[in-house]
Scaffold this motif. Structure first.
Motif, short mmCIF file in Angstrom:
data_model
loop_
_atom_site.label_atom_id
_atom_site.label_comp_id
_atom_site.label_asym_id
_atom_site.label_seq_id
_atom_site.Cartn_x
_atom_site.Cartn_y
_atom_site.Cartn_z
N ARG A 164 1.27 -1.18 -0.19
CA ARG A 164 0.29 0.02 0.06
C ARG A 164 0.78 1.94 0.11
NH1 ARG A 164 -4.94 2.57 0.88
NH2 ARG A 164 -5.79 0.48 0.74
N PRO A 165 1.59 1.48 1.16
CA PRO A 165 2.50 2.43 0.69
C PRO A 165 3.17 3.06 -0.28
CG PRO A 165 3.13 1.47 3.36
CD PRO A 165 2.37 0.32 2.35
N GLU A 166 3.61 1.83 -1.20
CA GLU A 166 4.71 2.02 -2.20
C GLU A 166 3.88 2.21 -3.47
OE1 GLU A 166 5.94 -1.64 -2.95
OE2 GLU A 166 7.28 -1.55 -3.60
N ILE A 167 2.46 2.15 -3.76
CA ILE A 167 1.59 3.22 -4.50
C ILE A 167 0.97 3.95 -4.10
CG2 ILE A 167 -0.80 1.93 -5.62
CD1 ILE A 167 -0.27 -0.72 -4.83
N GLU A 168 0.57 4.77 -2.86
CA GLU A 168 -0.11 6.01 -2.38
C GLU A 168 1.38 6.67 -2.88
OE1 GLU A 168 -1.92 4.63 1.77
OE2 GLU A 168 -0.20 4.98 1.93
N ARG A 169 2.09 6.74 -2.51
CA ARG A 169 3.46 7.09 -2.90
C ARG A 169 3.58 7.57 -4.16
NH1 ARG A 169 9.28 4.50 -1.26
NH2 ARG A 169 9.53 3.25 -2.50
N PHE A 175 -0.61 12.62 -9.10
CA PHE A 175 -0.81 13.69 -8.82
C PHE A 175 -0.59 15.03 -9.20
CE2 PHE A 175 -4.02 9.87 -7.38
CZ PHE A 175 -4.99 9.89 -8.06
N GLU A 176 0.43 14.87 -7.93
CA GLU A 176 0.99 16.36 -7.81
C GLU A 176 1.74 16.05 -9.25
OE1 GLU A 176 1.61 18.36 -4.93
OE2 GLU A 176 0.88 17.27 -3.93
N ALA A 177 1.75 16.00 -10.18
CA ALA A 177 2.59 16.04 -11.30
C ALA A 177 1.22 16.74 -11.86
CB ALA A 177 3.01 15.09 -12.42
N ALA A 178 0.19 15.90 -12.21
CA ALA A 178 -1.08 16.39 -13.02
C ALA A 178 -1.64 17.35 -12.94
CB ALA A 178 -1.90 14.45 -12.89
N ARG A 179 -1.58 18.07 -11.37
CA ARG A 179 -1.73 19.15 -10.90
C ARG A 179 -1.12 20.40 -11.88
NH1 ARG A 179 -2.81 19.26 -4.24
NH2 ARG A 179 -5.14 19.14 -4.86
N LYS A 180 0.37 20.00 -12.46
CA LYS A 180 0.59 21.22 -12.63
C LYS A 180 0.36 21.10 -13.91
CE LYS A 180 4.51 21.00 -8.97
NZ LYS A 180 5.89 20.63 -8.76
N SER A 197 -2.92 -6.19 -9.68
CA SER A 197 -3.44 -4.73 -10.72
C SER A 197 -4.81 -4.70 -9.70
CB SER A 197 -3.43 -5.19 -11.95
OG SER A 197 -2.47 -4.80 -12.36
N ARG A 198 -5.76 -5.24 -9.26
CA ARG A 198 -7.20 -4.91 -8.69
C ARG A 198 -6.16 -4.02 -7.19
NH1 ARG A 198 -8.43 -9.89 -10.58
NH2 ARG A 198 -7.23 -11.00 -8.89
N PHE A 199 -6.06 -4.47 -6.36
CA PHE A 199 -4.83 -3.84 -5.10
C PHE A 199 -4.52 -2.53 -5.66
CE2 PHE A 199 -1.59 -3.20 -1.35
CZ PHE A 199 -2.54 -2.63 -0.56
N TRP A 200 -3.86 -2.49 -7.05
CA TRP A 200 -3.38 -0.93 -7.14
C TRP A 200 -4.57 -0.14 -7.12
CZ3 TRP A 200 1.60 1.05 -9.00
CH2 TRP A 200 1.64 1.98 -9.54
N ARG A 201 -5.49 -0.47 -8.66
CA ARG A 201 -6.49 0.09 -8.11
C ARG A 201 -6.69 0.61 -7.24
NH1 ARG A 201 -10.17 -0.74 -13.28
NH2 ARG A 201 -8.56 -1.40 -14.50
N GLU A 202 -7.09 0.13 -6.50
CA GLU A 202 -8.16 0.63 -4.61
C GLU A 202 -7.17 1.71 -4.62
OE1 GLU A 202 -8.80 -3.50 -2.76
OE2 GLU A 202 -8.20 -2.29 -1.15
N VAL A 203 -6.23 1.66 -4.44
CA VAL A 203 -4.91 2.39 -3.83
C VAL A 203 -4.75 3.44 -4.18
CG1 VAL A 203 -2.57 2.62 -2.39
CG2 VAL A 203 -3.50 0.29 -2.38
N SER A 205 -7.07 4.70 -6.25
CA SER A 205 -8.72 5.60 -6.05
C SER A 205 -8.42 6.32 -4.68
CB SER A 205 -10.37 4.74 -6.48
OG SER A 205 -9.47 4.07 -7.09
N ASP A 206 -8.47 5.63 -3.62
CA ASP A 206 -7.80 6.42 -2.21
C ASP A 206 -6.99 7.57 -2.30
OD1 ASP A 206 -9.52 3.49 -1.46
OD2 ASP A 206 -8.17 2.84 -0.42
N VAL A 207 -5.74 7.51 -2.87
CA VAL A 207 -5.24 8.32 -2.87
C VAL A 207 -6.01 9.49 -3.47
CG1 VAL A 207 -3.17 8.85 -3.68
CG2 VAL A 207 -3.27 7.16 -2.26
N HIS A 208 -6.81 9.40 -4.05
CA HIS A 208 -7.29 10.42 -4.96
C HIS A 208 -8.54 11.46 -4.40
CE1 HIS A 208 -11.22 11.59 -9.21
NE2 HIS A 208 -9.96 11.86 -8.96
N ALA A 209 -8.43 10.93 -3.17
CA ALA A 209 -9.43 11.61 -2.47
C ALA A 209 -9.76 12.53 -1.96
CB ALA A 209 -10.08 10.48 -0.84
N SER A 210 -7.76 12.75 -1.85
CA SER A 210 -7.04 14.15 -1.74
C SER A 210 -7.07 14.77 -2.31
CB SER A 210 -5.39 13.76 -1.21
OG SER A 210 -5.69 12.63 0.06
#
Ligand code: NAD
Length: 355
Positions: A164-169, A175-180, A197-203, A205-210
């Motif tokens: 999880r932390p690996e995918i989150e970072r 997301f930061e790059a997309a913001r610019k 990949s299912r786990f990747w997609r879930e994580v 999507s979670d980070v997307h909340a921020s």
């Protein structure tokens, strides 16, 4: 700000010398320190990544890397081969995020293998996770198959895994790059088949909340490979794992026509980065003074943007490269009828004149 400069082998030495001319022309108080790496370091110190080179890279704010490798080292033990230097630096500096922009310059549209109307205006960024996935996952190896139709037969296996932390970072970085940019992120996986990949997609999507201001969509890797050649301009930022990113980044690179134009950046959690052209040491043209220096010069622009916090100077360099191309000068790899063929240092001269 300290920049470690590691020219390496082959055309690495030639193109890094040109990039250093551009850095010097900025008149900024950057401190440059040089060290050997790759085959050059093996010749001088018996190892492609000597300890002093690692220490220099770790102490610097950014590393400017040329390229390593030469066919003459093909017979060396794998741990002594020049290419080990780049793998070693990635792991020692914990560079987990690889940025590969693919930009199609209007002047170079004819160099792409795709139709002009498909690539005109292309400007995408591929963010690849660089330190995990099936390339590093344990266990791996060879054994006699413990089960299945071929039980008892010799087999080889690797392990695809992501925490999880690996995918989150990596998701946060993307997301930061997309913001610019255009605020659009496509996460690529194979969630219809792989648990990872299912786990990747879930994580992701979670980070997307921020990052509610960035639009997120998910795409299977086989479809992404197809869309990259069908409608590459539909992408802004792509984020994906190590193996899918390895393949898709080369595909995206080819959309632009010339490997001599493509910069790359690899970053760690402190935004310390290693910046290098996407191409290798090109032993076939080394020493001839004809290599295209623009991928390395554009890597300097990425360094200014992502590690040295000088977006203004990054934009200056990118603008100067566009002006140089508009003035009609071309190294051999991007030359076409009606343009002026120049050598490596004349190309840099055109960039410096535009700066
Ligand atoms: P390469 O990228 O070095 O060359 C591929 C082709 O592109 C060659 O024809 C070359 O002349 C041309 N080319 C590359 N860069 C160019 C430039 N700036 N201007 C004009 N033409 C350019 O790939 P390769 O031939 O497969 O590999 C050569 C060596 O580089 C090998 O030892 C390989 O392991 C190494 N390599 C190193 C890195 C790295 O240092 N990160 C990356 C890839 C390959």
């Amino acid at each position: 700000m300290k920049i470690a400069v590691l020219p390496g082998d082959g055309i690495g030495k030639e193109i890094v010398a040109e990039a250093v001319r551009v850095i010097n022309a900025l008149n900024e108080p950057f401190e440059l320190e040089f060290a050997e790496v790759g085959g050059a370091a093996y010749e001088a110190h018996g190892h492609p990544l000597p300890e002093p080179t690692v220490r220099l890279a770790q102490a610097a704010d950014a590393v400017l890397f040329g390229a390593v490798g030469d066919w003459k080292y093909d017979a060396l033990d794998s741990h002594l081969r020049p290419e080990q230097a780049i793998l070693g630096l990635r792991s020692q500096m914990k560079l987990f995020a690889n940025f590969r922009p693919a930009v199609c310059y209007p002047e170079l549209i004819a160099a792409s293998t795709l139709k002009p109307e498909i690539v005109a205006g292309l400007d995408l960024l591929l963010v690849r996770e660089l330190t995990g996935d099936i390339y590093f996952g344990q266990p791996r190896g060879r054994r006699d198959a413990p089960d299945g139709d071929f039980r008892g037969a010799p087999e080889a296996f690797d392990t695809m895994r992501y925490s999880r932390p690996e995918i989150e970072r990596i998701a946060r970085v993307a997301f930061e790059a997309a913001r610019k940019r255009q605020r659009k992120l496509t996460s690529v996986d194979k969630a219809n088949v792989l648990a990872t990949s299912r786990f990747w997609r879930e994580v992701v999507s979670d980070v997307h909340a921020s990052y509610a201001d960035v639009a997120l969509d998910h795409m299977y890797v086989d479809n992404a490979a197809m869309q990259l050649v069908r409608a590459p301009r539909s992408f802004d930022v792509i984020v994906t794992g190590n193996m899918f990113g390895d393949i898709l980044s080369d595909e995206a690179a080819m959309l632009t026509g010339s490997i001599g134009m493509l910069p790359s950046a690899s970053l760690n959690e402190r935004a310390q980065g290693l910046y290098e052209p996407s191409h290798g040491s090109a032993p076939d043209i080394a020493g001839k003074g004809i290599a295209n220096p623009l991928a390395t010069i554009l890597s300097v622009a990425m360094m200014l943007r992502h590690s040295l916090n000088r977006v203004d100077q990054a934009a200056r360099i990118e603008g100067a490269v566009k002006s140089a191309l508009a003035s009609g000068v071309r190294t051999s790899d991007i030359w076409s009828e009606g343009t002026r063929r120049v050598d490596t240092s004349e190309m840099t001269d055109a960039v410096l004149a535009a700066l």
